[in-house]
Every structure is written in structure tokens, then in C-alpha cells.
Design a protein around this motif. Structure first.
Motif, PDB file in Angstrom:
ATOM      1  N   VAL A   1      13.388  -6.616  44.113  1.00  0.00           N
ATOM      2  CA  VAL A   1      13.538  -7.212  42.787  1.00  0.00           C
ATOM      3  C   VAL A   1      14.979  -7.297  42.289  1.00  0.00           C
ATOM      4  O   VAL A   1      15.275  -8.087  41.405  1.00  0.00           O
ATOM      5  CB  VAL A   1      12.646  -6.500  41.771  1.00  0.00           C
ATOM      6  CG1 VAL A   1      13.304  -5.240  41.246  1.00  0.00           C
ATOM      7  CG2 VAL A   1      12.295  -7.451  40.637  1.00  0.00           C
TER       8      VAL A   1
ATOM      9  N   HIS B   1       9.565 -10.839  41.261  1.00  0.00           N
ATOM     10  CA  HIS B   1       8.873 -11.205  40.022  1.00  0.00           C
ATOM     11  C   HIS B   1       7.549 -11.910  40.262  1.00  0.00           C
ATOM     12  O   HIS B   1       6.846 -12.255  39.328  1.00  0.00           O
ATOM     13  CB  HIS B   1       9.779 -12.088  39.153  1.00  0.00           C
ATOM     14  CG  HIS B   1      10.996 -11.349  38.728  1.00  0.00           C
ATOM     15  ND1 HIS B   1      12.067 -11.162  39.574  1.00  0.00           N
ATOM     16  CD2 HIS B   1      11.295 -10.698  37.584  1.00  0.00           C
ATOM     17  CE1 HIS B   1      12.977 -10.444  38.947  1.00  0.00           C
ATOM     18  NE2 HIS B   1      12.541 -10.157  37.755  1.00  0.00           N
TER      19      HIS B   1
ATOM     20  N   MET C   1      18.074  -8.994  42.549  1.00  0.00           N
ATOM     21  CA  MET C   1      18.356 -10.289  43.180  1.00  0.00           C
ATOM     22  C   MET C   1      19.392 -10.192  44.298  1.00  0.00           C
ATOM     23  O   MET C   1      20.440  -9.570  44.113  1.00  0.00           O
ATOM     24  CB  MET C   1      18.877 -11.277  42.143  1.00  0.00           C
ATOM     25  CG  MET C   1      18.008 -11.469  40.925  1.00  0.00           C
ATOM     26  SD  MET C   1      16.801 -12.762  41.162  1.00  0.00           S
ATOM     27  CE  MET C   1      15.318 -11.806  41.231  1.00  0.00           C
TER      28      MET C   1
ATOM     29  N   GLN D   1      14.808 -23.544  38.203  1.00  0.00           N
ATOM     30  CA  GLN D   1      15.119 -22.733  37.023  1.00  0.00           C
ATOM     31  C   GLN D   1      15.396 -21.295  37.410  1.00  0.00           C
ATOM     32  O   GLN D   1      14.871 -20.801  38.408  1.00  0.00           O
ATOM     33  CB  GLN D   1      13.924 -22.746  36.067  1.00  0.00           C
ATOM     34  CG  GLN D   1      13.741 -24.052  35.361  1.00  0.00           C
ATOM     35  CD  GLN D   1      12.484 -24.031  34.504  1.00  0.00           C
ATOM     36  OE1 GLN D   1      11.545 -24.757  34.781  1.00  0.00           O
ATOM     37  NE2 GLN D   1      12.472 -23.206  33.471  1.00  0.00           N
TER      38      GLN D   1
HETATM   39  C1  TPP Z   1      20.750  -8.345  40.433  1.00  0.00           C
HETATM   40  C2  TPP Z   1      19.835  -8.857  39.373  1.00  0.00           C
HETATM   41  N1  TPP Z   1      20.341  -9.470  38.296  1.00  0.00           N
HETATM   42  C3  TPP Z   1      19.518  -9.918  37.335  1.00  0.00           C
HETATM   43  C4  TPP Z   1      18.174  -9.764  37.402  1.00  0.00           C
HETATM   44  C5  TPP Z   1      17.293 -10.241  36.273  1.00  0.00           C
HETATM   45  N2  TPP Z   1      16.471 -11.387  36.685  1.00  0.00           N
HETATM   46  C6  TPP Z   1      15.250 -11.241  37.060  1.00  0.00           C
HETATM   47  S1  TPP Z   1      14.511 -12.656  37.543  1.00  0.00           S
HETATM   48  C7  TPP Z   1      15.871 -13.544  37.170  1.00  0.00           C
HETATM   49  C8  TPP Z   1      15.838 -15.014  37.368  1.00  0.00           C
HETATM   50  C9  TPP Z   1      15.342 -15.359  38.727  1.00  0.00           C
HETATM   51  O1  TPP Z   1      15.462 -16.718  38.960  1.00  0.00           O
HETATM   52  P1  TPP Z   1      15.108 -17.304  40.367  1.00  0.00           P
HETATM   53  O2  TPP Z   1      15.780 -16.534  41.428  1.00  0.00           O
HETATM   54  O3  TPP Z   1      15.366 -18.745  40.335  1.00  0.00           O
HETATM   55  O4  TPP Z   1      13.559 -16.970  40.503  1.00  0.00           O
HETATM   56  P2  TPP Z   1      12.324 -17.717  39.831  1.00  0.00           P
HETATM   57  O5  TPP Z   1      11.728 -16.716  38.887  1.00  0.00           O
HETATM   58  O6  TPP Z   1      12.832 -18.929  39.151  1.00  0.00           O
HETATM   59  O7  TPP Z   1      11.408 -18.026  40.952  1.00  0.00           O
HETATM   60  C10 TPP Z   1      16.877 -12.700  36.717  1.00  0.00           C
HETATM   61  C11 TPP Z   1      18.214 -13.135  36.293  1.00  0.00           C
HETATM   62  C12 TPP Z   1      17.682  -9.109  38.555  1.00  0.00           C
HETATM   63  N3  TPP Z   1      16.379  -8.902  38.728  1.00  0.00           N
HETATM   64  N4  TPP Z   1      18.515  -8.702  39.532  1.00  0.00           N
END
Ligand code: TPP
Ligand code: MG
Length: 893
Positions: free
Chosen positions: A200, A149, A202, A270
Motif C-alpha cells: 500500500v 487500495h 505507493m 486518476q
Molecule cells: C507513498 C505513498 N504516498 C501516498 C499515499 C496515499 N495514497 C493512497 S492511494 C493514492 C492515489 C493512488 O492513485 P493511483 O495509483 O492512480 O491508484 P488508483 O486508486 O487510481 O487506482 C495516494 C496518493 C500512499 N498510499 N503511499
């Protein structure tokens, strides 16, 4: 340890317990001061041993105080131009924001993220300016796994570096319109000259980065690449750390001493919905987990602004307050501002209020955190890079949405895409972007001229590090695939000997491993299932990779097929981790680009635990343009007997069909496997097609026939006539795949001998490929109504054939049903829909109605419906054949 430690606190001076404790502490301080830190450590060690001997329950301490791991006095000065770097970072921040802002104005709802990058910008920029080595000439560049992201910031940097144009940025998330377009996230499949690693989803970036670092050592130890100082950097979200894939393989990294691996966890506290650990402290939780797993942990919590406060605090209360503040509270300070922070954070203890009495509320708000302080970041990275014999994780405290005004640190900040005009104006003024207000509102990009100090500096820093790292290289070295003659042995059949397709496949793989040029490039991978597939001899032949060699004498050393581990072992025996094995498969399947070494991975797994379990990693493999072979062993819901519901796979072929780059085959005979492997290597490595293979192999023994003349094309395209009707012209057709082809053959005989029905038998090696071909023809015909119709291969192959088609498979009926658009009413699918059972093959096949008798019965029943066979006779035949017509339907039983 010349470290300044807090002096004895003034609190509770009369407490006799505390008095005693402080006498000990002071004595310890003295030892450290006079005899050094090592002596201090030895003393502590001796005391804790002693305590344990005396039965004292000494707590295992995995957390250190909630301050930076690197003390101020050990820091080195920043080697870069802080001011210029800040300018550059501000410009990148702006362009990233403008890119997302602009696109969402133009195309509302198109999406994008600004708050992830804004939290990680300093962490990335220190890397880009001082650490990330690029590949050039023979120098091996670092691998960077970016938080998915954060892509807008990476694009924005590439824009300033001159790697991307304004046009690229204009077309962010417009990949299908004006060219060139930018994909939302790191997708090598779609931007193959830019992104290396898809991250991307997670958790997949972290596990892939870990096995990447391990695979690098594997290549070194096998002398396929020279030893390098290349690092694998992975930027991980703190929320992302909740994914089992992120944390599940940590001990591999320490066990394998992966000092080429550095993770930076962006602890902005967060995730998408809200705080990661509102009621706790994610940094401490991660510290304990990583430390427990044997990693070198560097906490990077506080920026330089806090050093002075910590120094001034003689009570120890500041540290105490830092330790007792939960993350949810910390987030509130950031959102609610300086006055609130003064009252709630410092205000808890009067001494702390006094500590900040000379600071305004605005000063308090801008007290910088570790992950936003280049000096601290540089020192953490330096330590990480210099660390030997193990992986390092940096836990960097940051603010989500840093600099985004009212969006900063709010729960909803992750979804923020557009700022208000006022926020844009204040962003531009805060970060000193030299553009007029109107341009700010329009989200206009800003790139200073090439001869500006910013661009010059940026280019110079990258030049010193070898060029850009925002690049994925084209493979320079591929190879010519072995010819089909190399597999001659399997073309000739097994001469009556009972062999399974698994045995045939494993022996082919062993043969390939001996190939003069290609052999060394083969990477066999198994998740603790080698013996299941009869790979004992392979273990002996090429050895299991073990970075330390074999430190013990295996108990079976006197046997021919002993358990051989070796530093240059070729096989990756991953233990029981399909996810880890898939990550190795990914590293090996993309090595043709990343290392310029075209390794060919063969990952053999229990077919049930492949696509079903690690489907997303396989999807990411396709995104990464990976090449290689996935082999699903113990395939087929009725062929794998005894194991029951959780093991018997009747659907991996359905799951594999959804991955566009994956070619799926379900062969019945050894020669089919050989033809598929040979052609696969040829297409992937010689023709460089960005595809990979999924092949199911079974554990049922039967004599393997010789390859019929002229069947090659049909094997590869998906269907060929294997055995024509024994008694003249066929009035119907039987399709079989995998082991169930034998049932179709038996049905052919039953039909001919008992019911005088003649049927041809076809081997269908790939319904998935036939469907893709059919869809391609259908599309072409649809789009070209004036031209002569193209005919799908399946219809070409079946030209002139008559009657219904009974298609039987050990997989679900939907597999043959994929051909329904072209075979229509002719098609009757028999398959294994439903849960498996612990039984033998005979009973399983009867239960699922895919045995020869059920196939023959289905044929007669269908002929009866078509008016070609007497219905009453068909009904009686079902009974005679032992088909229980009244038993429950297996799909719901
Ligand atoms: C497997 C998976 N589940 C859900 C998402 C949706 N998603 C995208 S970013 C995010 C939150 C990310 O939080 P974090 O890892 O703390 O990154 P930050 O943006 O806070 O740096 C989620 C749930 C995803 N991209 N991949
Ligand atoms: Mg986060």
C-alpha cells in the motif's frame, strides 16, 4: 499482417505533399499484403537505415497509435462463461462496497476505499478465473501484488470463495475488537495466512515485484528451486507510476529477460486529488517509458464497443480524435455524460457525429473501455503469459469508481466511502444484486448458496487453477543454526592484530558461506560497495550472480581475486541502488514462505544510505515478516573519516529503533558480532521469530580481544561489564558502544592515572534492546501494582554500581538517552549530534566531544556537580585535556 488498416483519408485530397505520401503508403500496403508483415518490417528497417546514412533525422518512435496493441482479428474467443463471470464480479463489487459502507456507518470515519477496486474489478476477475495459478503439491503458484487500495474487493472475493467468513467482513478495519478482524490493506504482519506482499505504500509493490521475479530466476539458476512457469503479477496504479521506485528499475527487468513478470497498470487516469495527467496521456507516457526500457507493452485501451466504430470510420478521424483528447477531457466525458461526449468528443468533426448518429446518449456513455472488457483483458493476459524473454506491461484503460453512479470518475471519487441511499439502490439494480432495498441501504452482504451456479463456477475455476491464491504459506523447511563454536576463530580475538569490525564481519560471512548446510542459503547483497567493505575475496569465492554468466574475460582474470560473474553466482551485486538491493533483500528474506527456501540475506550498505534512504522499504520488509541481516558499514559519524556531512552517519540507529521487528546492535568487538549473528540465525530460522537485525560495523582497525567469560547474555540483551576499574571499587561508570568503546577505555585510564577516579567500563551493544526491555518491565509493573516489581535488565546489570554514568557513542545522544527513564540523573550522554565534517578521527572526535579526553572531562565535570570532585579542578582538567569549552556547540554548528 492481415490487419485492416484505415484507407486513405478523404481529407485534403488536393494537397500534393499528402498525395506523394499516400503513394508511398499504398506501395508499402501492397508489400505487406503480398509478401507479409515480416517483409514490411524489413523494408521499413532498410529505409530508416538508409535515411540515417543520408543524414536524415529519423525520429525515434516509442509510441504506437492510441488503439489496442492486439488487433481484433488476432483475438481468441473468451473461454469462460461471460454471463456467470459478470454475475460473480457484480457480487464481489457489491460485497466490497457493502463492507466499506457498513463499517463507515457503524464507525464513522473508519475509512476504506471503493473506487480503486471498482476500476480494477474486471482486470482482477479475469485473472482469478483464468490465469492466477495457486500453489499445490509441487506446483509453484503465481505471486500477485494487489493494488493496496483494492483490498476490499480482494476480501469480498475471498468471502465468496469461502476463504473468509461474513464475520471477517463485518470486522473490516476492526482488528482490535471482535475476532477475526480484517486489516485495511495487505499486511502480512497482521494477516500472515492471507497476504503475502505489502503494497500500500505507493511504489514499493512494483519494485518489490520486479526484484521478486529476478530473485526467482536467481533461485532457479542456483538450483535452489526447480525451473517453474510461475508468474509474478503486479497491479499498479497509474498515479503510483510517479513514484521513483515504480519506474526506477525497469531496465533490470528487460536486461534480465524476466518473462515471469507481468505488470498491469490500472490506468483509470486518476490519482487521489485529480487526474494523473490532465493535460496529457498517461498511457502514452508509460508506453514510451516501458518500451524505451525494453518491455513488451500491451495497450488495452478500448473495449469491443469501440471496435465497430473504428471499423466504420473510413476517415481516420476517430483515431485522430482519440489521440488528441487529453486525459482531463476524457474524464469530463465520463462525469458529464453522453450528450456532453457527443458534443465535445464526436462533435469536433462532423464526420464523427455522423458515425454515432444511430447511438443514444446512453449508448455513448456505456461504450466500454479496454480495462472493463473481459474479452480484451483475456487476450492481453494470454499474450503476456506467452511472451518470451522479457517482461510485459499491460496498460489498461479503466474508469475510477466504475459503477458508483454519481461518484464515477469524479476528482473526489478516491475518498468516497459511502453512497447515498439512491446510489446504493441504483447500484443494486444495475448489478442485479438480489437483495431488498432496505438491505441495500444497510449494506448487507450477499452470498448465494454454495450450490448456486455462481459459487459452483467460481470454485470450479479456482480448482482448475489449483485452489486459492489468497494465501500465504507457513514455512515447512527451516534449519538448525550453526553453533557458536563454528565462529570460534572470532571468539579468540585477533592476537594483537589491528582489525575492524567490518573486516571481522566479512570474514565471518565468508566462513558462513562455506558452511555445509547453511552456506548455500546465504545471500550476500551489496549496492556497489563490496570493495569498500573488503569483499573482493567473497566475489572470487562465491561469484556475482549474472543470469548470462560472464560473457567477457575480466581484465583482472590473472589475479587471484578477479571479478567473477557466474550464472550460479551467489552474491547479488546490485549496482548503485539501495532501493533495488532492499527489494532483493525482501525477496530473499521472505523466501522461507514464498518459495519454502529459507535463504538468509545479508545486505551490507553504507550505513548513511540505509534507513535514511530506504526506510519505507525496510518498514515494508517488517510488514512482510522478512528475516535477515542488515549491516550498516562505514558506521559512526566520527569513525568514517574524511567523507564529511553527507556520508557520516550518526543516526541510523535512531531510525532503526522505530521499526518494531528490527533488533539493532552496535557492537565494538568481533566476538560480539559473532554472538549476534549466531543468535540471530537461531532466533529467526530455528525459533522462527518474525524479526530481523540491523548491525553497525566500523572501518577502524584495532586489536580484537577474546570474548570475556560470561558475556554472552549481556551482549545479546544489550550491556555487560567489559573492564572493571583498574584500581579497586569504581565510583562511576563509563559506557561505550562501537568504536567509541575504545575512547571510553582510554578515558578510564586517564581518569585513574591523572585524577585518581576509578570507573568501570561497559560495552553497550544495544540501547534499543535495553529500552524495549525497560519499557516492557515498566508496563508490566504499571499493570500489576500488587505484584513484585520487575527490574529492567539494565538495572539488573548495574546493580550495586555507584556514581554517575557517562555514556559515549558515535551516534546521537538520544541513543543512550533512551535509558533515561531508568538511569535518571545518573546518565550523561555524549554523542555526535550535528552535521559531520571532512576530517580525521582525532579531530572529529574532539569536535563532537566523544574522544577519551572529552569523556574524562565530562566525568570530572559531572562528579563536581555531584559534589564528589572539586569544581575548579574539573574546570582546569577540561583545559588540560584539551577540551575547548568555548567552541560552538556541534549540534548547531
Ligand atoms: C507513498 C505513498 N504516498 C501516498 C499515499 C496515499 N495514497 C493512497 S492511494 C493514492 C492515489 C493512488 O492513485 P493511483 O495509483 O492512480 O491508484 P488508483 O486508486 O487510481 O487506482 C495516494 C496518493 C500512499 N498510499 N503511499
Ligand atoms: Mg489511478
Amino acid at each position: 499482417m492481415s490487419t485492416k488498416v484505415n484507407a486513405r483519408p478523404a481529407a485534403a485530397p488536393t494537397d500534393p505533399d499528402l498525395e506523394e505520401i499516400w503513394e508511398w503508403v499504398e506501395a508499402f500496403d501492397q508489400v505487406v499484403a503480398e509478401e507479409g508483415a515480416n517483409q514490411g518490417a524489413r523494408l521499413l528497417d532498410a529505409i530508416s537505415r538508409r535515411a540515417r546514412q543520408a543524414g536524415v533525422d529519423v525520429p525515434v518512435q516509442l509510441n504506437t497509435p492510441y488503439v489496442n496493441t492486439i488487433p481484433v482479428q488476432d483475438e481468441v474467443p473468451y473461454p469462460g462463461d461471460r454471463k456467470l463471470e459478470r454475475r460473480i464480479k457484480s457480487l464481489i463489487r457489491w460485497n466490497a462496497l457493502a463492507m466499506v459502507q457498513r463499517q463507515n456507518k457503524k464507525d464513522p470515519g473508519i475509512g476504506g476505499h471503493i473506487s480503486t477496486y471498482s476500476s480494477i474489478a474486471s482486470l482482477l476477475e479475469v485473472g482469478f478465473n483464468h490465469f492466477f495459478h495457486a500453489s499445490y503439491e509441487n506446483e509453484a503458484g503465481d505471486f500477485i501484488y494487489f493494488q493496496g487500495h483494492a483490498s476490499p474487493g480482494v476480501y469480498a472475493r475471498a468471502f465468496l470463495e469461502g476463504r473468509l467468513t461474513e464475520q471477517d467482513l463485518e470486522n473490516f478495519r476492526h482488528e482490535l475488537r471482535d475476532k477475526p478482524g480484517l486489516s485495511s490493506y495487505p499486511h502480512p504482519r497482521l494477516m500472515r495466512h492471507f497476504w503475502r506482499f505489502p503494497t500500500v505504500s505507493m511504489g514499493l509493490g512494483p519494485i518489490n515485484s520486479l526484484y521478486q521475479a529476478r530473485f526467482m530466476k536467481y533461485l532457479e539458476n542456483r538450483n535452489l528451486i526447480p525451473k517453474t512457469s510461475r508468474k509474478v503479477w503486479a497491479f499498479v496504479g497509474d498515479g503510483e507510476s510517479d513514484e521513483p521506485e515504480t519506474m526506477g528499475s525497469l531496465t533490470l527487468a528487460s536486461r534480465e529477460k524476466l518473462d515471469n513478470l507481468i505488470w498491469v497498470v490500472n490506468c483509470n487516469l486518476q490519482r487521489l486529488d485529480g487526474p494523473v495527467r490532465g493535460n496529457g496521456k498517461i498511457i502514452n507516457e508509460l508506453e514510451a517509458a516501458f518500451r524505451g526500457a525494453g518491455w513488451n507493452v500491451i495497450k488495452l485501451i478500448w473495449g469491443g464497443d469501440w471496435d465497430a466504430l473504428l471499423e466504420r470510420d473510413k476517415t481516420g478521424l476517430l483515431l485522430r480524435r482519440m489521440e488528441e483528447t487529453v486525459d482531463g477531457e476524457w474524464q469530463s466525458f465520463k462525469v458529464r455524460g453522453g450528450a456532453y461526449m457527443r458534443q465535445e468528443f464526436f462533435g469536433k468533426y462532423p464526420e464523427l457525429l455522423e458515425l454515432v448518429a444511430d447511438k443514444s446518449d446512453a449508448d455513448l456513455m456505456s461504450l466500454r473501455l479496454g480495462g472493463h472488457d473481459p474479452q480484451k483483458i483475456f487476450n492481453a493476459y494470454k499474450r503476456a503469459v506467452e511472451h518470451k524473454d522479457g517482461p510485459t506491461v499491460i496498460l489498461a484503460h479503466t474508469i475510477k469508481g466504475y459503477g458508483l453512479g454519481s461518484a464515477e470518475a469524479r476528482n473526489a471519487t478516491h475518498q468516497e466511502k459511502k453512497l447515498s441511499d439512491q446510489s446504493l439502490a441504483s447500484f443494486v439494480s444495475r448489478f442485479e444484486i438480489p437483495i431488498p432495498e432496505k438491505a441495500a441501504h444497510d449494506g448487507e452482504f450477499y452470498k448465494p448458496p454454495d450450490d448456486s451456479p455462481e459459487i459452483q463456477y467460481m470454485k470450479q475455476m479456482r480448482l482448475e487453477l489449483g485452489g486459492t491464491v489468497l494465501e500465504r504459506q507457513r514455512a515447512k523447511h527451516m534449519f538448525t543454526a550453526p553453533k557458536i563454536e563454528y565462529f570460534q576463530e572470532w571468539m579468540e580475538g585477533s592476537k594483537g592484530r589491528g582489525v575492524s569490525t567490518t573486516m571481522a564481519y566479512v570474514s565471518m560471512l565468508r566462513h558462513l558461506l562455506k558452511h555445509e548446510e547453511v552456506g548455500k542459503l546465504i545471500v550476500p547483497i551489496v549496492p556497489d560497495e563490496g570493495r569498500t567493505f573488503g569483499m573482493e575475496s567473497m566475489i572470487r569465492q562465491v561469484g556475482i550472480y549474472a543470469s548470462q554468466g560472464q560473457l567477457y574475460k575480466p581484465h583482472d582474470v590473472d589475479m587471484l581475486l578477479y571479478y567473477r560473474e557466474a550464472k550460479d553466482g551467489q552474491m547479488l551485486e546490485e549496482g548503485i541502488t539501495e532501493a533495488g538491493s532492499m527489494a532483493s533483500f525482501t525477496a530473499a528474506g521472505t523466501a522461507y514462505s514464498n518459495y519454502q527456501v529459507p535463504t538468509v540475506p545479508f545486505f551490507t550498505f553504507y550505513s548513511m544510505f540505509g534507513f535514511q534512504r530506504v526506510g519505507d522499504l525496510i518498514w515494508a520488509f517488517a510488514d512482510a515478516r522478512g528475516k535477515g541481516f542488515l549491516f550498516g558499514g562505514t558506521a559512526g559519524r566520527t569513525t568514517l573519516m574524511g567523507e564529511g556531512l553527507q556520508h557520516q552517519d550518526g543516526h541510523s540507529i535512531v531510525l532503526s529503533s522505530v521499526v518494531p521487528a528490527c533488533l539493532t546492535y552496535d557492537p565494538a568487538f568481533a566476538y560480539e558480532v559473532a554472538v549476534i549473528i549466531q543468535d540471530g540465525i537461531h532466533r529467526m530460522y530455528e525459533e522462527r521469530q518474525p524479526i530481523f537485525y540491523y548491525v553497525t560495523v566500523y572501518n577502524e582497525d584495532y586489536p580484537m580481544p577474546a570474548m570475556p567469560e560470561g558475556s554472552r547474555e549481556g551482549i545479546l540483551r544489550g550491556i555487560y561489564k567489559y573492564k572493571p576499574a583498574p584500581g579497586g571499587k569504581a565510583t562511576m561508570q563509563l559506557f561505550g558502544s562501537g568504536t567509541i568503546l575504545n575512547e571510553a577505555l582510554r578515558a578510564q585510564t586517564i581518569l585513574a592515572e591523572k585524577y585518581n577516579v576509578q570507573a568501570d567500563v561497559w560495552s553497550v551493544t544495544s540501547y534499543n534492546q535495553l529500552r524495549r526491555d525497560g519499557l516492557a518491565c515498566e508496563r508490566w509493573n504499571r499493570l500489576h501494582p500488587t505484584e513484585k516489581e520487575k527490574k529492567p535488565y539494565v538495572l539488573e546489570a548495574l546493580a550495586g554500581t555507584k556514581g554517575p554514568i557517562v555514556a559515549a557513542t558515535d551516534y546521537m545522544k538520544i541513543v543512550p538517552d533512551q535509558l533515561a527513564p531508568w538511569l535518571g540523573e545518573r546518565l550523561v550522554a555524549l554523542g555526535t549530534d550535528g552535521f559531520g565534517r571532512s576530517e580525521n578521527r582525532e579531530h572529529l572526535r574532539r569536535f563532537f566531544e566523544v574522544n577519551a579526553e572529552s569523556i574524562a572531562g565530562a566525568a570530572l565535570s559531572r562528579l563536581a556537580r555531584d559534589g564528589k570532585f572539586d569544581a575548579a579542578k574539573a574546570q582546569k582538567a577540561l583545559k588540560d585535556l584539551g577540551v575547548d569549552t568555548e567552541k560552538p556547540d556541534p549540534q548547531s554548528a
